[in-house]
Motif scaffolding. Structure first.
Motif, PDB file in Angstrom:
ATOM      1  N   UNK A  63      -6.715  -5.837   0.475  1.00 36.39           N
ATOM      2  CA  UNK A  63      -7.663  -6.954   0.346  1.00 36.39           C
ATOM      3  C   UNK A  63      -6.973  -8.240  -0.085  1.00 36.39           C
ATOM      4  N   UNK A  64      -5.822  -8.095  -0.718  1.00 35.74           N
ATOM      5  CA  UNK A  64      -5.048  -9.259  -1.151  1.00 35.74           C
ATOM      6  C   UNK A  64      -3.608  -9.074  -0.718  1.00 35.74           C
ATOM      7  N   UNK A  65      -2.927 -10.161  -0.483  1.00 43.30           N
ATOM      8  CA  UNK A  65      -1.523 -10.096  -0.057  1.00 43.30           C
ATOM      9  C   UNK A  65      -0.664  -9.391  -1.099  1.00 43.30           C
ATOM     10  N   UNK A  66      -0.996  -9.571  -2.374  1.00 44.55           N
ATOM     11  CA  UNK A  66      -0.142  -9.067  -3.448  1.00 44.55           C
ATOM     12  C   UNK A  66      -0.346  -7.589  -3.750  1.00 44.55           C
ATOM     13  N   UNK A  67      -1.422  -7.005  -3.263  1.00 47.01           N
ATOM     14  CA  UNK A  67      -1.829  -5.687  -3.733  1.00 47.01           C
ATOM     15  C   UNK A  67      -2.036  -4.691  -2.597  1.00 47.01           C
ATOM     16  N   UNK A  68      -1.594  -3.452  -2.806  1.00 46.82           N
ATOM     17  CA  UNK A  68      -1.697  -2.420  -1.768  1.00 46.82           C
ATOM     18  C   UNK A  68      -1.901  -1.063  -2.458  1.00 46.82           C
ATOM     19  N   UNK A  69      -3.094  -0.809  -2.984  1.00 44.26           N
ATOM     20  CA  UNK A  69      -3.330   0.450  -3.692  1.00 44.26           C
ATOM     21  C   UNK A  69      -3.431   1.652  -2.762  1.00 44.26           C
ATOM     22  N   UNK A  70      -2.963   2.778  -3.255  1.00 40.39           N
ATOM     23  CA  UNK A  70      -2.986   4.046  -2.514  1.00 40.39           C
ATOM     24  C   UNK A  70      -3.902   5.025  -3.238  1.00 40.39           C
ATOM     25  N   UNK A  71      -4.853   5.612  -2.516  1.00 42.54           N
ATOM     26  CA  UNK A  71      -5.714   6.644  -3.082  1.00 42.54           C
ATOM     27  C   UNK A  71      -5.287   7.998  -2.532  1.00 42.54           C
ATOM     28  N   UNK A  72      -5.030   8.923  -3.438  1.00 38.23           N
ATOM     29  CA  UNK A  72      -4.727  10.299  -3.064  1.00 38.23           C
ATOM     30  C   UNK A  72      -6.040  11.062  -3.171  1.00 38.23           C
ATOM     31  N   UNK A  73      -6.560  11.509  -2.058  1.00 36.79           N
ATOM     32  CA  UNK A  73      -7.884  12.128  -2.065  1.00 36.79           C
ATOM     33  C   UNK A  73      -7.786  13.622  -2.317  1.00 36.79           C
ATOM     34  N   UNK A  74      -8.936  14.229  -2.532  1.00 37.59           N
ATOM     35  CA  UNK A  74      -8.986  15.676  -2.769  1.00 37.59           C
ATOM     36  C   UNK A  74      -8.576  16.453  -1.519  1.00 37.59           C
ATOM     37  N   UNK A  75      -8.551  15.784  -0.382  1.00 37.45           N
ATOM     38  CA  UNK A  75      -8.132  16.446   0.860  1.00 37.45           C
ATOM     39  C   UNK A  75      -6.621  16.671   0.921  1.00 37.45           C
ATOM     40  N   UNK A  76      -5.878  16.006   0.056  1.00 41.81           N
ATOM     41  CA  UNK A  76      -4.417  16.196   0.006  1.00 41.81           C
ATOM     42  C   UNK A  76      -4.156  17.415  -0.873  1.00 41.81           C
ATOM     43  N   UNK A  77      -3.794  18.507  -0.253  1.00 45.97           N
ATOM     44  CA  UNK A  77      -3.709  19.787  -0.964  1.00 45.97           C
ATOM     45  C   UNK A  77      -2.422  19.963  -1.754  1.00 45.97           C
ATOM     46  N   UNK A  78      -1.435  19.186  -1.480  1.00 46.05           N
ATOM     47  CA  UNK A  78      -0.164  19.299  -2.194  1.00 46.05           C
ATOM     48  C   UNK A  78       0.291  17.916  -2.637  1.00 46.05           C
ATOM     49  N   UNK A  79      -0.405  17.319  -3.607  1.00 43.74           N
ATOM     50  CA  UNK A  79      -0.130  15.931  -3.931  1.00 43.74           C
ATOM     51  C   UNK A  79       1.030  15.707  -4.898  1.00 43.74           C
ATOM     52  N   UNK A  80       1.554  16.746  -5.499  1.00 43.76           N
ATOM     53  CA  UNK A  80       2.615  16.585  -6.497  1.00 43.76           C
ATOM     54  C   UNK A  80       3.859  16.016  -5.840  1.00 43.76           C
ATOM     55  N   UNK A  81       4.244  14.805  -6.247  1.00 40.52           N
ATOM     56  CA  UNK A  81       5.383  14.110  -5.634  1.00 40.52           C
ATOM     57  C   UNK A  81       5.628  12.823  -6.397  1.00 40.52           C
ATOM     58  N   UNK A  82       6.687  12.148  -6.023  1.00 43.89           N
ATOM     59  CA  UNK A  82       7.028  10.822  -6.536  1.00 43.89           C
ATOM     60  C   UNK A  82       6.629   9.825  -5.456  1.00 43.89           C
ATOM     61  N   UNK A  83       5.794   8.835  -5.821  1.00 43.58           N
ATOM     62  CA  UNK A  83       5.271   7.888  -4.841  1.00 43.58           C
ATOM     63  C   UNK A  83       5.910   6.525  -5.058  1.00 43.58           C
ATOM     64  N   UNK A  84       6.434   5.965  -3.985  1.00 47.04           N
ATOM     65  CA  UNK A  84       7.141   4.696  -4.041  1.00 47.04           C
ATOM     66  C   UNK A  84       6.465   3.672  -3.153  1.00 47.04           C
ATOM     67  N   UNK A  85       6.287   2.496  -3.695  1.00 46.99           N
ATOM     68  CA  UNK A  85       5.734   1.355  -2.962  1.00 46.99           C
ATOM     69  C   UNK A  85       6.876   0.402  -2.654  1.00 46.99           C
ATOM     70  N   UNK A  86       6.820  -0.253  -1.521  1.00 50.37           N
ATOM     71  CA  UNK A  86       7.854  -1.210  -1.138  1.00 50.37           C
ATOM     72  C   UNK A  86       7.214  -2.401  -0.445  1.00 50.37           C
ATOM     73  N   UNK A  87       7.943  -3.500  -0.366  1.00 57.12           N
ATOM     74  CA  UNK A  87       7.478  -4.661   0.369  1.00 57.12           C
ATOM     75  C   UNK A  87       8.654  -5.316   1.078  1.00 57.12           C
ATOM     76  N   UNK A  88       8.346  -6.133   2.082  1.00 55.45           N
ATOM     77  CA  UNK A  88       9.390  -6.854   2.805  1.00 55.45           C
ATOM     78  C   UNK A  88       8.793  -8.061   3.489  1.00 55.45           C
ATOM     79  N   UNK A  89       9.623  -9.012   3.859  1.00 61.36           N
ATOM     80  CA  UNK A  89       9.143 -10.080   4.734  1.00 61.36           C
ATOM     81  C   UNK A  89       8.699  -9.493   6.064  1.00 61.36           C
ATOM     82  N   UNK A  90       7.845 -10.200   6.757  1.00 61.88           N
ATOM     83  CA  UNK A  90       7.346  -9.686   8.033  1.00 61.88           C
ATOM     84  C   UNK A  90       8.294 -10.080   9.152  1.00 61.88           C
ATOM     85  N   UNK A  91       9.337  -9.304   9.303  1.00 55.51           N
ATOM     86  CA  UNK A  91      10.286  -9.483  10.401  1.00 55.51           C
ATOM     87  C   UNK A  91      10.969  -8.146  10.622  1.00 55.51           C
ATOM     88  N   UNK A  92      11.370  -7.908  11.845  1.00 52.36           N
ATOM     89  CA  UNK A  92      12.014  -6.620  12.115  1.00 52.36           C
ATOM     90  C   UNK A  92      13.345  -6.533  11.376  1.00 52.36           C
TER      91      UNK A  92
END
Lengths: 112, 113
Positions: free
Chosen positions: B69-98
Motif C-alpha cells: 500500500x506504500x512504497x516504503x512498506x511490504x508486509x508478509x502474512x504467513x497464513x495457517x495454510x502454510x504447514x511448515x512455516x518455521x524458517x528465517x524470513x528476509x526482506x530485500x529492496x532494490x531500484x527498479x532496474x534489471x
C-alpha cells in the motif's frame, strides 16, 4: 531456467589460509553475478559483484572474476581472518530480470 | 541512515494462527522482495513487488500473502495454510532496474509453538 551451483560446505580453515569457493551458473544471455555474505543471525550483505565477462569484483580482500567461457564466478581470498567466518552465497540476475537466483550457500569457519 | 528494518526479530506462531512480518525501507527503492531461508538451502523467493499496489508470486507463494500500500512498506502474512512455516524470513529492496543489487534487512525468525 537460471541456476547457481556452489561448492558444498562446510569449509574449515586456519587463520591466514587461502580461501576459494567455487560457483558456476546456468543462464541465458549475460547475467550479472553477485557474492553475498551472511554473518550469524543477520541478513545478507553484498560482498562484490560483476556485470560483464572478465570483470573482477573485489571488496575486503575478496575477489571474483566473471568467466563466461567456463560460466564461473569463484570467490577467493588470500589470507582469511576469524572475522571472515560466515555463510557465502553466489547469486545471479538474468539480463532481463529483477529477481536473483541463489546458490545453496557455503558455510566457512576460520579458526584462530 | 538508510536501510531496511524488519520486525520482530523473533516471532512465535500457534497452530492455525496467521502472523504478519513487517518490512520497511527508507532507501526510496521501488522494488521489494520476500525470501525464505531454510538450513542448508539458498534463499527462495516468496513474493516480490515492483510498484505500489502491485505484486507477483515467487517460487513458493503458497500459504503466504502480501500487500504493498506504500512504497516504503511490504508486509508478509504467513497464513495457517502454510504447514511448515518455521524458517528465517528476509526482506530485500532494490531500484527498479534489471540486474540491480538487492539490499537486505536483518531478518525475522519464525518459530511454531
Amino acid at each position: 531456467g537460471n541456476s547457481v551451483t556452489q561448492m558444498e560446505g562446510p569449509v574449515t580453515l586456519s587463520e591466514e589460509a587461502f580461501l576459494t569457493i567455487n560457483c558456476t551458473y546456468t543462464a541465458t544471455g549475460y547475467p550479472s553475478l553477485f557474492w553475498y555474505v551472511q554473518y550469524p543471525g543477520e541478513g545478507l550483505q553484498l560482498l562484490l559483484k560483476a556485470t560483464k565477462a572478465d570483470d573482477k569484483g573485489s571488496n575486503k580482500g575478496f575477489e571474483a572474476t566473471y568467466r563466461k567461457e567456463t560460466t564461473s564466478f569463484h570467490l577467493e581470498k588470500g589470507s582469511v581472518q576469524v572475522s571472515d567466518s560466515a555463510v557465502y552465497f553466489c547469486a545471479l540476475s538474468a539480463s532481463n530480470d529483477y529477481k536473483l537466483s541463489f546458490g545453496a550457500g557455503t558455510t566457512v569457519t576460520v579458526r584462530a | 541512515d538508510g536501510g531496511i528494518t524488519q520486525s520482530p526479530k523473533y516471532l512465535f506462531r500457534k497452530e492455525g494462527q496467521n502472523v504478519t512480518l513487517s518490512c520497511e525501507q527508507n532507501l526510496n527503492h521501488d522494488a521489494m522482495y520476500w525470501y525464505r531461508q531454510d538450513p542448508g538451502q539458498g534463499l527462495r523467493l516468496i513474493y516480490y513487488s515492483q510498484i505500489v499496489n502491485d505484486f507477483q508470486k515467487g517460487d513458493i507463494a503458497e500459504g503466504y500473502s502480501v500487500s504493498r500500500e506504500k512504497k516504503e512498506s511490504f508486509p508478509l502474512t504467513v497464513t495457517s495454510a502454510q504447514k511448515n512455516p518455521t524458517a528465517f524470513y528476509l526482506c530485500a529492496s532494490s531500484p527498479l532496474a534489471v540486474q540491480e543489487t538487492q539490499y537486505f534487512g536483518p531478518g525475522t525468525r519464525l518459530l511454531v509453538l
